[in-house]
Scaffold this motif. Structure first.
Motif, PDB file in Angstrom:
ATOM      1  N   PRO A  55      -4.107   5.840   2.177  1.00 55.34           N
ATOM      2  CA  PRO A  55      -4.009   4.380   2.242  1.00 55.34           C
ATOM      3  C   PRO A  55      -4.295   3.693   0.909  1.00 55.34           C
ATOM      4  O   PRO A  55      -3.625   2.738   0.548  1.00 55.34           O
ATOM      5  N   PHE A  58      -1.318   3.764  -1.185  1.00 59.03           N
ATOM      6  CA  PHE A  58      -0.322   2.845  -0.637  1.00 59.03           C
ATOM      7  C   PHE A  58      -0.596   1.426  -1.130  1.00 59.03           C
ATOM      8  O   PHE A  58       0.283   0.747  -1.643  1.00 59.03           O
ATOM      9  N   PHE A  59      -1.847   0.980  -1.009  1.00 59.55           N
ATOM     10  CA  PHE A  59      -2.188  -0.381  -1.429  1.00 59.55           C
ATOM     11  C   PHE A  59      -2.035  -0.557  -2.939  1.00 59.55           C
ATOM     12  O   PHE A  59      -1.576  -1.588  -3.401  1.00 59.55           O
ATOM     13  N   ARG A  67       0.518  -7.374  -1.857  1.00 62.05           N
ATOM     14  CA  ARG A  67      -0.765  -6.799  -1.447  1.00 62.05           C
ATOM     15  C   ARG A  67      -1.610  -7.806  -0.672  1.00 62.05           C
ATOM     16  O   ARG A  67      -2.177  -7.494   0.369  1.00 62.05           O
ATOM     17  N   VAL A  70      -0.520  -8.386   2.963  1.00 53.36           N
ATOM     18  CA  VAL A  70      -0.792  -7.209   3.794  1.00 53.36           C
ATOM     19  C   VAL A  70      -2.273  -7.198   4.176  1.00 53.36           C
ATOM     20  O   VAL A  70      -2.623  -6.978   5.334  1.00 53.36           O
ATOM     21  N   MET A  74      -4.056  -7.647   8.008  1.00 54.18           N
ATOM     22  CA  MET A  74      -4.993  -6.664   8.557  1.00 54.18           C
ATOM     23  C   MET A  74      -6.397  -7.233   8.760  1.00 54.18           C
ATOM     24  O   MET A  74      -7.237  -6.597   9.377  1.00 54.18           O
ATOM     25  N   THR A 127      -6.419   3.017  11.079  1.00 51.63           N
ATOM     26  CA  THR A 127      -6.005   2.544   9.761  1.00 51.63           C
ATOM     27  C   THR A 127      -4.502   2.717   9.579  1.00 51.63           C
ATOM     28  O   THR A 127      -3.811   1.820   9.093  1.00 51.63           O
ATOM     29  N   GLU A 128      -3.989   3.877   9.961  1.00 56.36           N
ATOM     30  CA  GLU A 128      -2.554   4.124   9.835  1.00 56.36           C
ATOM     31  C   GLU A 128      -1.751   3.145  10.682  1.00 56.36           C
ATOM     32  O   GLU A 128      -0.723   2.635  10.240  1.00 56.36           O
ATOM     33  N   ILE A 131      -1.675  -0.178   8.915  1.00 52.88           N
ATOM     34  CA  ILE A 131      -0.799  -0.133   7.745  1.00 52.88           C
ATOM     35  C   ILE A 131       0.663  -0.118   8.170  1.00 52.88           C
ATOM     36  O   ILE A 131       1.497  -0.804   7.561  1.00 52.88           O
ATOM     37  N   ALA A 135       3.319  -2.709   7.049  1.00 52.63           N
ATOM     38  CA  ALA A 135       4.447  -2.214   6.259  1.00 52.63           C
ATOM     39  C   ALA A 135       5.783  -2.663   6.836  1.00 52.63           C
ATOM     40  O   ALA A 135       6.759  -2.831   6.097  1.00 52.63           O
ATOM     41  N   ARG A 143       8.392  -1.060   0.469  1.00 52.71           N
ATOM     42  CA  ARG A 143       7.773  -0.180   1.463  1.00 52.71           C
ATOM     43  C   ARG A 143       8.014   1.289   1.110  1.00 52.71           C
ATOM     44  O   ARG A 143       7.087   2.094   1.104  1.00 52.71           O
TER      45      ARG A 143
END
Length: 193
Positions: A55, A58-59, A67, A70, A74, A127-128, A131, A135, A143
Motif C-alpha cells: 500500500p 501504491f500511495f 493522493r 484518495v 478513506m 486496507t486492500e 484501496i 482506486a 491506477r
C-alpha cells in the motif's frame, strides 16, 4: 568359457552399461537447459520479482493531486483501520512473549502465531478493500501505474538506494567508532611515509 562364467560376464556388462546410461542421463539432466527447465527458471524469476501488494508504494506512486482525494475517501475508515493495527500490535507482542518465555510452550507459540497471522490478514484485507474502492475512482493510467509500482520489485530503485545509503552510513559510522576519537591509528592515514 563355462556357462556360469558367461552369465557373470553378461551380468557385469549389463551393470556397466546401466551405469553408463544412468550417468549419461544424470549428466544430461543436471546440465540441460531445455525448454522445461528454462520455463521453470523464468517462472521463478517472475515470482521473485513480485512482492505482494505494498500500500505505501501504491500511495507514493500516486501524483500529489490524486493522493489527497484518495486519503479523504478513506478517512471514514480510519478508526477501524487503527483498531486493526492496534490488535495486530497486541498479537505480535503476545507472540514475542510466548516465543521468549521459559519454559517454551510449542502449543502456545503455535496459537499466538496463528492469532497474529489472522490479525495481519484482517488488517491487510480491510486496507486492500479500502484501496480498491478508492482506486476505482482514479483514471486508468494513474491506477495502472500505481498498482504496477505497488506490486513489482523492478523499478523500485528508490527503496534500494535508500536502503543502500542507510547501510553505507552504518558502515561508515562503525569504521569511525573503531578508529577512536583521535582518528586512524598511526600509519593508516595519508601522512604515512
Amino acid at each position: 568359457m563355462s556357462r556360469i562364467n558367461l552369465w557373470i560376464a553378461l551380468l557385469l556388462v549389463s551393470v556397466l552399461l546401466n551405469g553408463v546410461l544412468i550417468g549419461a542421463g544424470a549428466h544430461r539432466w543436471l546440465s540441460d537447459d531445455g525448454a522445461g527447465r528454462a520455463s521453470i527458471r523464468a517462472d521463478a524469476a517472475d515470482a521473485a520479482s513480485v512482492r505482494g501488494f505494498e500500500p505505501r508504494s501504491f500511495f507514493r506512486a500516486l501524483p500529489e493531486d490524486y493522493r489527497r482525494p484518495v486519503f479523504e475517501q478513506m478517512e471514514g475508515s480510519r478508526e477501524e483501520v487503527f483498531a486493526l493495527m492496534r490488535d495486530l500490535g497486541e498479537k505480535r507482542r503476545a507472540v514475542r512473549a510466548v516465543l521468549t518465555a521459559e519454559p517454551f510452550d510449542p502449543d502456545a507459540a503455535q496459537q499466538a502465531l496463528r492469532e497474529a497471522r489472522e490479525a495481519r490478514a484482517r488488517l491487510e484485507q480491510r486496507t486492500e478493500a479500502l484501496i480498491l474502492d478508492a482506486a476505482a475512482t482514479l483514471p486508468a493510467d494513474i491506477r495502472r501505474e500505481a498498482f504496477e509500482r505497488a506490486l513489482t520489485r523492478r523499478g523500485d530503485g528508490d527503496h534500494d538506494r535508500r536502503r543502500h545509503r542507510r547501510h553505507e552510513g552504518d558502515r561508515d559510522g562503525r569504521d569511525l567508532d573503531r578508529r577512536g576519537p583521535d582518528g586512524p591509528p598511526p600509519g593508516d592515514g595519508p601522512d604515512r611515509d
